[in-house]
Design a protein around this motif. Structure first.
Motif, PDB file in Angstrom:
ATOM      1  N   PRO A  35      14.966  -3.517-101.813  1.00  0.00           N
ATOM      2  CA  PRO A  35      15.058  -2.037-102.038  1.00  0.00           C
ATOM      3  C   PRO A  35      13.801  -1.239-100.552  1.00  0.00           C
ATOM      4  O   PRO A  35      13.381  -2.227-100.350  1.00  0.00           O
ATOM      5  CB  PRO A  35      13.781  -2.120-103.324  1.00  0.00           C
ATOM      6  N   VAL A  36      14.905  -0.072-101.145  1.00  0.00           N
ATOM      7  CA  VAL A  36      13.946   0.689 -99.350  1.00  0.00           C
ATOM      8  C   VAL A  36      13.851   1.895-100.389  1.00  0.00           C
ATOM      9  O   VAL A  36      14.134   2.614-100.359  1.00  0.00           O
ATOM     10  CB  VAL A  36      15.302   0.731 -98.246  1.00  0.00           C
ATOM     11  N   ARG A  39      18.180   9.307-110.742  1.00  0.00           N
ATOM     12  CA  ARG A  39      17.404  10.967-110.977  1.00  0.00           C
ATOM     13  C   ARG A  39      15.917   9.838-110.477  1.00  0.00           C
ATOM     14  O   ARG A  39      15.659   8.468-110.388  1.00  0.00           O
ATOM     15  CB  ARG A  39      17.233  10.429-112.313  1.00  0.00           C
ATOM     16  N   GLY A  40      16.014  10.865-109.358  1.00  0.00           N
ATOM     17  CA  GLY A  40      14.374   9.996-108.443  1.00  0.00           C
ATOM     18  C   GLY A  40      15.105   9.332-107.209  1.00  0.00           C
ATOM     19  O   GLY A  40      14.471   9.224-106.637  1.00  0.00           O
ATOM     20  N   LYS A  41      16.435   9.566-106.637  1.00  0.00           N
ATOM     21  CA  LYS A  41      16.937   8.656-106.162  1.00  0.00           C
ATOM     22  C   LYS A  41      16.852   9.695-104.469  1.00  0.00           C
ATOM     23  O   LYS A  41      16.758  10.668-104.707  1.00  0.00           O
ATOM     24  CB  LYS A  41      17.843   7.468-105.830  1.00  0.00           C
ATOM     25  N   ILE A  42      16.885   9.132-103.355  1.00  0.00           N
ATOM     26  CA  ILE A  42      17.146   9.743-101.428  1.00  0.00           C
ATOM     27  C   ILE A  42      18.127   8.849-101.806  1.00  0.00           C
ATOM     28  O   ILE A  42      18.726   8.249-101.373  1.00  0.00           O
ATOM     29  CB  ILE A  42      15.971   9.109-100.457  1.00  0.00           C
ATOM     30  N   VAL A  43      19.111   9.692-101.197  1.00  0.00           N
ATOM     31  CA  VAL A  43      21.310   9.774-101.179  1.00  0.00           C
ATOM     32  C   VAL A  43      21.085   9.313-100.242  1.00  0.00           C
ATOM     33  O   VAL A  43      20.690  10.440 -99.036  1.00  0.00           O
ATOM     34  CB  VAL A  43      21.928  11.110-102.254  1.00  0.00           C
ATOM     35  N   LEU A  44      21.867   8.364 -99.585  1.00  0.00           N
ATOM     36  CA  LEU A  44      21.914   8.208 -98.183  1.00  0.00           C
ATOM     37  C   LEU A  44      23.808   8.751 -98.445  1.00  0.00           C
ATOM     38  O   LEU A  44      24.849   7.926 -99.232  1.00  0.00           O
ATOM     39  CB  LEU A  44      22.249   7.062 -97.530  1.00  0.00           C
ATOM     40  N   SER A  59       8.553  10.456-102.256  1.00  0.00           N
ATOM     41  CA  SER A  59       8.672   9.296-101.621  1.00  0.00           C
ATOM     42  C   SER A  59       9.666   9.616-103.494  1.00  0.00           C
ATOM     43  O   SER A  59      10.529   9.358-104.392  1.00  0.00           O
ATOM     44  CB  SER A  59       7.836   8.166-101.993  1.00  0.00           C
ATOM     45  N   GLY A  60      11.145   8.299-102.707  1.00  0.00           N
ATOM     46  CA  GLY A  60      12.238   7.757-103.547  1.00  0.00           C
ATOM     47  C   GLY A  60      12.469   6.096-103.476  1.00  0.00           C
ATOM     48  O   GLY A  60      12.426   6.554-101.707  1.00  0.00           O
ATOM     49  N   GLU A  61      13.336   5.583-104.368  1.00  0.00           N
ATOM     50  CA  GLU A  61      13.764   4.571-103.422  1.00  0.00           C
ATOM     51  C   GLU A  61      15.217   5.172-103.077  1.00  0.00           C
ATOM     52  O   GLU A  61      15.756   5.989-103.379  1.00  0.00           O
ATOM     53  CB  GLU A  61      14.424   3.399-104.359  1.00  0.00           C
ATOM     54  N   ALA A  62      15.851   5.031-102.279  1.00  0.00           N
ATOM     55  CA  ALA A  62      17.046   5.291-100.569  1.00  0.00           C
ATOM     56  C   ALA A  62      18.676   4.548-101.695  1.00  0.00           C
ATOM     57  O   ALA A  62      18.149   3.406-102.141  1.00  0.00           O
ATOM     58  CB  ALA A  62      17.348   4.756 -99.808  1.00  0.00           C
ATOM     59  N   VAL A  63      19.247   5.019-102.234  1.00  0.00           N
ATOM     60  CA  VAL A  63      20.666   4.667-102.186  1.00  0.00           C
ATOM     61  C   VAL A  63      21.686   5.367-101.698  1.00  0.00           C
ATOM     62  O   VAL A  63      21.853   6.086-101.068  1.00  0.00           O
ATOM     63  CB  VAL A  63      21.035   4.941-104.091  1.00  0.00           C
TER      64      VAL A  63
END
Length: 531
Positions: free
Chosen positions: A284-285, A161-166, A135-139
């Motif tokens: 935040p998502v 770091r640790g993010k999920i990139v859109l 899991s990770g926060e979306a950005v």
């Protein structure tokens, strides 16, 4: 030929203007065997197996990503059927190396906060997995298509770091007022034959541009990996209503030093937009992913499926029919291109079952690696006929009569693209006459690109793709998760098998081989420097 194939019908370019349609006297000079056509139609319409074949290639063995276990199982099925029908020299002819196979066993994507909801999405082919739930926060990382040096990524350095990139801002989705499926009108078909466009003929394939795009994409993903990103999501080139269009990553081999082992996924545009709009509100998502992909290393080579109906007095000369057997992986590869493969297999069954004895050998080829750049057909042509880079001809080049390809989805055949070969128009016009009642009426001198006939045309051999009704090809099925059996139209498939069977048979029965264009000049490989 490209990860996203161009719109073949409407982007085709007229070479020399209108074709003067042959007169009745000219057509009469070309023999048409109506007894053979009767037998072909009776077998193809009354005892068709084309939808049964299609179901096996899709429901049972789809999707068929090159070198995947499904591809190999589908090839075993095809070999078994071709042998059952009595074809000769049925084999899996190797080419390569292609690289490892790949399959996706699990793709689970959901938002867990601020709301919990599932997300429609798919792993890109040959992409990395997650080794369990992550899991990770979306950005959202905005993308400038003109930023070839990726300077825009610098503002994100140290923050991902640790993010999920859109990757990129969401597309604006507009209402669709045009029908998803279309057949060509008589006016559209007429325009194909009369449009006069004398602009220079564009290159069918620009290797330099493709390599540059791939390198920019790879460097972008390497940046994200170095920054510790969990995964990269995009919304694809188009698609809405839950339809997702996607492709693969490159390089494909995890042993390649340039391979980037980071999960890359394409998700539904509506879900992409919801996440992006929520983030835009400073809320935040958090997303959760579980992606399980497997690489298959057993045989790095791929192969072409071939089989023959031997000829009689001209058996050393060959007529070929073909379609690409591989597909993408989100659907089951139905319209792209189980449709063409099933039609070509049915053509061989029809010709054998009808008891026809062609003078020339008729050979079927079901290609792999088409979706990665016509790899199978190009390798086959180089091995058997000519090296495109040097134009050194093999002995088989002189014995080749013609090649017919089907790769525009389920739509019924309406005519033929002549690839600039105007000398062949009177011949094809005569062969089309018995199928006017099926809607086959049109010859155009225009080129069409993006599929395997180009490998033959590139070395001066007569290679042709048929004009087909688009139906839902570009709007719904091409490279999408909706490319499934239900999108195949049985009557169109039967029409196509009958028409191709007749064309192949008549090409095999002529006294002379099909007319050729002048040999092209050698084409050295295109080079490019990467940024």
């Amino acid at each position: 030929m490209r990860a996203t194939r161009p719109r073949r019908v409407l982007m085709a370019i007229a070479l020399t203007g209108a074709i003067a349609m042959p007169t009745g006297a000219q057509q009469a000079q070309e023999n048409v065997d109506y007894d053979a056509i009767y037998r072909i139609k009776e077998e193809g319409f009354q005892r068709s197996k084309v939808m049964e074949i299609t179901s096996y290639l899709t429901d049972v063995h789809g999707p068929r990503l090159t070198n995947s276990p499904n591809y190999k199982a589908a090839a075993d099925y095809a070999v078994k059927k071709l042998n059952e029908w009595g074809l000769a020299n049925v084999t899996l002819e190797p080419w390569g190396p292609f690289g490892p196979g790949w399959s996706n066993e699990l793709t689970a994507i959901r938002a867990v906060s601020p709301q919990n909801y599932p997300i429609i999405g798919y792993s890109k082919a040959w992409g990395g997995g997650t080794s369990g739930p992550v899991s990770g926060e979306a950005v959202v990382v905005k993308m400038d298509p003109n930023d070839r040096e990726l300077k825009g990524l610098e503002e994100h350095r140290g923050k991902l770091r640790g993010k999920i990139v859109l990757l990129g801002e969401p597309r604006e989705l507009k209402p669709i007022f045009e029908p998803a499926a279309n057949r060509f009108t008589e006016r559209q078909l007429e325009e194909m034959t009369t449009e006069n466009d004398n602009r220079p003929r564009p290159a069918a394939y620009n290797e330099a541009v493709r390599r540059q795009f791939m390198e920019i994409t790879r460097k972008r993903m390497q940046f994200f990996k170095n920054e510790g990103v969990v995964a990269v999501l995009d919304e694809g080139r188009n698609g809405d209503g839950g339809t997702v269009f996607l492709g693969g990553v490159n390089p494909r081999d995890p042993k390649d030093p340039n391979y980037v082992a980071i999960p890359q996924l394409t998700i539904a545009a509506e879900h992409y937009g919801r996440i992006a709009r929520t983030l835009d509100k400073k809320i935040p998502v958090t997303l959760e992913l579980n992606i399980r992909n497997t690489f298959h290393e057993a045989d790095p080579n791929s192969f072409t499926i071939v089989g023959e109906i031997p000829g009689t007095d001209k058996a050393d000369e060959v007529v070929m029919i073909g379609a690409h057997f591989d597909s993408w992986h989100a659907g089951t590869g139905a319209t792209d291109n189980a449709a063409g493969s099933a039609v070509m297999m049915e053509v061989m069954r029809i010709l054998k079952s009808a008891g026809l004895k062609p003078r020339r050998t008729i050979r079927i080829a079901l290609w792999s690696g088409e979706e990665q750049g016509l790899l199978g057909s190009r390798a086959y042509v180089k091995q058997h006929y000519a090296d495109r880079e040097t134009m050194q001809l093999k002995p088989e080049h002189a014995k080749f009569a013609g090649y017919f390809n089907v790769d525009n989805g389920t739509g019924t055949i309406r005519g033929v693209y002549l690839q600039g070969n105007e000398a062949i128009a009177p011949i094809f016009s005569a062969w089309m006459a018995p199928f006017k009642n099926l809607g086959m009426t049109t010859l155009t001198v225009r080129d069409t690109s993006g599929t395997d006939h180009l490998a033959f045309d590139a070395v001066g051999l007569p290679g042709f793709q048929f004009i087909q009704d688009e139906v839902e090809y570009d709007t719904r099925t091409h490279h999408s998760n909706m490319d499934v059996y239900e999108r195949i139209q049985p009557s169109d498939m039967m029409n196509n098998a009958v028409i191709v069977a007749s064309f192949a048979y008549h090409a095999a029965m002529r006294d002379e081989k099909l007319p050729r264009k002048p040999l092209p000049k050698p084409a050295p490989p295109q080079r490019t420097t990467t940024p």
